[in-house]
Design a protein around this motif. Structure first.
Motif, PDB file in Angstrom:
ATOM      1  N   ASN A 549       0.801  -1.146  -0.125  1.00 47.36           N
ATOM      2  CA  ASN A 549      -0.018   0.101  -0.106  1.00 47.36           C
ATOM      3  C   ASN A 549       0.755   1.242   0.105  1.00 47.36           C
ATOM      4  N   VAL A 550       2.040   1.064   0.782  1.00 54.04           N
ATOM      5  CA  VAL A 550       2.646   2.354   0.821  1.00 54.04           C
ATOM      6  C   VAL A 550       3.662   2.584  -0.381  1.00 54.04           C
ATOM      7  N   ILE A 551       4.231   1.548  -1.128  1.00 54.18           N
ATOM      8  CA  ILE A 551       4.886   1.674  -2.404  1.00 54.18           C
ATOM      9  C   ILE A 551       3.875   2.297  -3.698  1.00 54.18           C
ATOM     10  N   MET A 552       2.639   1.804  -3.474  1.00 51.53           N
ATOM     11  CA  MET A 552       1.556   2.019  -4.517  1.00 51.53           C
ATOM     12  C   MET A 552       1.171   3.488  -4.138  1.00 51.53           C
ATOM     13  N   ARG A 553       0.893   3.910  -2.980  1.00 54.87           N
ATOM     14  CA  ARG A 553       0.671   5.391  -2.728  1.00 54.87           C
ATOM     15  C   ARG A 553       1.740   6.344  -3.161  1.00 54.87           C
ATOM     16  N   ILE A 554       3.113   5.966  -2.750  1.00 58.05           N
ATOM     17  CA  ILE A 554       4.251   6.825  -3.204  1.00 58.05           C
ATOM     18  C   ILE A 554       4.134   7.118  -4.586  1.00 58.05           C
ATOM     19  N   LYS A 555       4.012   5.717  -5.525  1.00 57.28           N
ATOM     20  CA  LYS A 555       4.195   6.082  -6.980  1.00 57.28           C
ATOM     21  C   LYS A 555       3.004   6.801  -7.536  1.00 57.28           C
ATOM     22  N   TYR A 556       1.691   6.578  -6.597  1.00 56.97           N
ATOM     23  CA  TYR A 556       0.553   7.375  -7.373  1.00 56.97           C
ATOM     24  C   TYR A 556       0.944   8.825  -7.251  1.00 56.97           C
ATOM     25  N   TYR A 557       1.092   9.102  -6.005  1.00 54.28           N
ATOM     26  CA  TYR A 557       1.199  10.580  -5.589  1.00 54.28           C
ATOM     27  C   TYR A 557       2.425  11.317  -6.319  1.00 54.28           C
ATOM     28  N   TYR A 558       3.558  10.618  -6.041  1.00 59.11           N
ATOM     29  CA  TYR A 558       4.771  11.412  -6.592  1.00 59.11           C
ATOM     30  C   TYR A 558       5.605  10.938  -7.896  1.00 59.11           C
ATOM     31  N   GLY A 559       4.914   9.542  -8.420  1.00 59.65           N
ATOM     32  CA  GLY A 559       5.557   9.473  -9.662  1.00 59.65           C
ATOM     33  C   GLY A 559       6.965   8.915  -9.562  1.00 59.65           C
ATOM     34  N   ASP A 560       7.774   9.379 -10.391  1.00 55.72           N
ATOM     35  CA  ASP A 560       9.144   8.987 -10.522  1.00 55.72           C
ATOM     36  C   ASP A 560      10.122   9.963  -9.407  1.00 55.72           C
ATOM     37  N   GLU A 561       9.353  10.932  -8.933  1.00 57.45           N
ATOM     38  CA  GLU A 561      10.062  11.717  -7.962  1.00 57.45           C
ATOM     39  C   GLU A 561       9.906  10.981  -6.449  1.00 57.45           C
ATOM     40  N   GLY A 562       9.274   9.915  -6.489  1.00 56.78           N
ATOM     41  CA  GLY A 562       9.035   9.124  -5.186  1.00 56.78           C
ATOM     42  C   GLY A 562      10.023   7.834  -5.218  1.00 56.78           C
ATOM     43  N   HIS A 563      10.747   7.523  -4.252  1.00 54.19           N
ATOM     44  CA  HIS A 563      11.408   6.386  -4.152  1.00 54.19           C
ATOM     45  C   HIS A 563      11.316   5.654  -2.911  1.00 54.19           C
ATOM     46  N   PHE A 564      11.632   4.336  -3.123  1.00 51.42           N
ATOM     47  CA  PHE A 564      11.242   3.140  -1.805  1.00 51.42           C
ATOM     48  C   PHE A 564      12.281   2.313  -1.983  1.00 51.42           C
ATOM     49  N   GLU A 565      12.727   1.876  -0.755  1.00 54.91           N
ATOM     50  CA  GLU A 565      13.993   0.931  -0.686  1.00 54.91           C
ATOM     51  C   GLU A 565      13.923   0.158   0.650  1.00 54.91           C
ATOM     52  N   ILE A 566      14.246  -1.165   0.705  1.00 54.87           N
ATOM     53  CA  ILE A 566      14.157  -1.903   1.935  1.00 54.87           C
ATOM     54  C   ILE A 566      15.625  -2.789   2.024  1.00 54.87           C
ATOM     55  N   GLU A 567      16.492  -2.447   3.098  1.00 57.00           N
ATOM     56  CA  GLU A 567      17.481  -3.253   3.511  1.00 57.00           C
ATOM     57  C   GLU A 567      17.168  -4.081   4.500  1.00 57.00           C
ATOM     58  N   SER A 568      17.470  -5.316   4.576  1.00 58.68           N
ATOM     59  CA  SER A 568      17.535  -6.237   5.800  1.00 58.68           C
ATOM     60  C   SER A 568      18.338  -7.269   5.959  1.00 58.68           C
ATOM     61  N   ASP A 569      18.658  -7.815   7.115  1.00 62.01           N
ATOM     62  CA  ASP A 569      19.385  -8.717   7.344  1.00 62.01           C
ATOM     63  C   ASP A 569      18.964  -9.513   8.656  1.00 62.01           C
ATOM     64  N   GLU A 570      19.689 -10.143   9.399  1.00 61.28           N
ATOM     65  CA  GLU A 570      19.207 -11.101  10.669  1.00 61.28           C
ATOM     66  C   GLU A 570      19.408  -9.875  11.790  1.00 61.28           C
ATOM     67  N   ASN A 571      19.980  -9.036  11.530  1.00 65.20           N
ATOM     68  CA  ASN A 571      20.162  -7.874  12.598  1.00 65.20           C
ATOM     69  C   ASN A 571      19.170  -7.044  12.539  1.00 65.20           C
TER      70      ASN A 571
END
Length: 582
Positions: A549-571
């Motif tokens: 939902n967050v990803i879709m709303r960012i793209k709908y609201y801001y287009g190419d000006e919006g960015h989303f990224e996830i980093e994850s490990d065991e910590n």
């Protein structure tokens, strides 16, 4: 008649038109074609010859520069080695007790330099008293000198000039005979010697090197068995000091001199100290061009025949490509947007085909997306109808429960109900509206308080928000699902102390950076990859509804000006989002 032929020509396919034009162009009168071809060939031959000569001139220039630079290196080594200056200072004093010992040491040093550089005819130092101390490689002597004889003081003029300048001095070419009658052309290089530790004392002497003109000539002279090229080195006065024609040495040339049927090439040497000149006789090229003319005449006839065969093949290939493209266009015109032109063309037809394939693919995708958008719109309308519950009923009910909790002295429950009522009111009122970061922050604090109560304060939360961003505008309820995702799926972690850190910063002049960081158990790598490369327009990913939902709303609201990224490990996990503020 002409109009009839033109109308018939216009009715032909593009392949036939191209074939007619090419055939008409190939039967241009032979003499005109041959003349133009010969002119081009002559120009090309002249240009290639000039390029070759220019390349040779650059090599010769480099050879001369390198040749003289090695002697400049010898001069600079003597100039910077202060012992020579100190010895000359003592020799300049006639009553020096070590006069003959110092003189002998200098002669030995210069003799060693001559052994290391056998191409040097002679090397000497000259004192302020005009006394010459050196070694002569021609006579292998320090006394009887061919390069620095007492009877010919031309070397002394160079020494005198070094006392007046700080640069290297080059002499004119000098012709001198050896004792056996052999004549040599020589040139002197000179430079002053000064005490580098005491510049005020001035010049204490000079160093002179005698070079053989023949060795200089070897660095630039080009082999020419037909004797068509004259090369020479002249000074700034136009005096030739070196040449592959011995009779030219010592003569003068005028800058405006022109030689008929010849090309003249020049290159400066030693920053304009000398000029390297090469004169090439072009008459041999003109003789050779007769044979080129005859060959071109025969080749022209052969080319016309070959061209006709090639044009026929080209027209056939052109017709096939045009028909393939027009056939695909007809299918697309009739509504078949799945049509593709299969090809391996690398020319303009390939570009047209690739652009056509890309265009119909985009049209097909746009059609599907439009259908999906209509379907989503209908589903949204249905969900909105289903969710139309009177919010005042919820508020009144929560308020009644709140008073019951107060009457029973359940103040914690009362606080939680107030926060819940505020959250519901904030969420329902203009759910897609724009609010300040301050309002969104207060909402998140109330939401986190409820979650901490729910989970008995099993996690802590730190909010790091810059004051300058508090009054900036953003879409509401945008990042609450990320916090909820950390609480429900990230905890408990391995550290034993679960922590969420919320950071909001201004990035650049137009963007807000929002980061949610937890020390939980991390996320599956495949899920991370899918979310980081999530095709929000297709909406095919199952699960992770809040993050999606967050990803879709960012793209709908801001287009190419919006960015989303996830980093994850065991910590733990870090989720970053970048949006435009208003």
């Amino acid at each position: 008649m002409i109009r009839k032929l033109l109308n018939r020509y216009k009715s032909y396919s593009i392949a036939k038109k191209t074939l007619i034009i090419l055939l008409a162009g190939s039967i241009v009168p032979l003499m005109i074609m041959e003349t133009i071809t010969c002119m081009i060939a002559a120009s090309t031959l002249k240009r290639q010859t000039d390029i070759l000569m220019e390349s040779n001139m650059k090599l010769s220039q480099k050879g001369l520069e390198d040749y003289f630079s090695q002697y400049d290196s010898i001069i600079m080594s003597i100039y910077t080695e202060n012992q020579y200056a100190l010895k000359l200072e003592k020799l300049n004093v006639w009553d020096s007790r070590n006069y003959y010992l110092i003189k002998k040491e200098l002669e030995d040093d210069l003799e060693n330099i001559s052994y290391l550089h056998p191409e040097i005819l002679g090397i000497a130092v000259v004192t302020q008293k005009k006394e010459c101390i050196g070694y002569d490689s021609v006579t292998n002597s320090t006394m009887n000198s061919f390069c620095f004889p007492n009877r010919d003081k031309s070397w002394l003029e160079v020494a005198d000039e070094t006392f007046l300048t700080t640069r290297t001095v080059y002499s004119d070419m000098i012709n001198r005979k050896e004792d056996n009658g052999t004549s040599r052309n020589i040139i002197y290089l000179g430079h002053r010697i000064a005490d580098i530790n005491n510049y005020r004392q001035g010049t204490v002497g000079s160093i002179l090197i005698c070079l053989d003109e023949e060795r200089i000539r070897e660095t630039y002279s080009q082999e020419d068995k037909q004797d068509r090229t004259v090369s020479f080195l002249c000074d700034t006065n136009g005096t030739i000091i070196s040449s592959n024609r011995a009779e030219l040495i010592g003569t003068r040339i005028e800058p405006a001199t022109k030689v008929r049927f010849s090309s003249i090439y020049t290159k400066p040497v030693l920053n304009g100290q000398y000029v390297l000149v090469t004169i090439r006789d072009n008459r041999e090229l003109l003789k050779d061009f007769k044979y080129i003319f005859e060959v071109i005449f025969l080749l022209t006839i052969l080319i016309i025949i070959t061209s006709i065969l090639i044009m026929l093949r080209f027209a056939e290939s052109l017709q096939v490509r045009v028909e393939k493209i027009t056939s695909a266009m007809d299918k697309a015109y009739k509504g078949d947007y799945t049509v593709q032109i299969s090809h391996s063309w690398q020319d303009e037809f390939g570009i047209i085909a690739r652009h056509f394939n890309h265009m119909v693919t985009k049209i097909d995708q746009s059609g599907r997306m439009e259908k999906e958008a209509l379907l989503r719109e209908k589903n949204a309308e249905l969900k909105a109808l289903e969710a139309q519950i009177n919010p005042h009923f919820l508020y009144n009910t929560l308020d009644a429960i709140n008073w019951i909790a107060i009457e029973n002295e359940q103040f914690l429950i009362s606080k939680m109900l107030k926060n819940l009522a505020n959250i519901l009111r904030y969420s329902i009122h203009k759910s897609n509206g724009v609010v300040s970061v301050r309002s969104e922050t207060e909402y998140l604090k109330q939401y986190i308080f409820l979650q901490q109560q729910r989970f008995s304060f099993s996690f802590h939360c730190i909010m790091d928000i810059e004051e300058e961003v508090m009054d900036l505008k953003m879409h509401k309820l945008l990042f609450q699902p990320l916090i909820e995702n950390s609480i429900n799926h990230g905890f408990p972690g391995k550290s034993g102390e679960d922590l969420i850190t919320i950071t909001i910063r201004k990035k650049g002049e137009r963007h807000l950076m929002f980061e949610v960081k937890d020390n939980g158990k991390g996320m599956d790598s495949e899920l991370i990859h899918e979310l980081n490369h999530y095709d929000y327009s297709a909406s095919s990913l199952e699960g992770s509804i809040g993050v999606r939902n967050v990803i879709m709303r960012i793209k709908y609201y801001y287009g190419d000006e919006g960015h989303f990224e996830i980093e994850s490990d065991e910590n733990g996990t870090i989720v970053r989002a970048e949006i435009l503020f208003e």
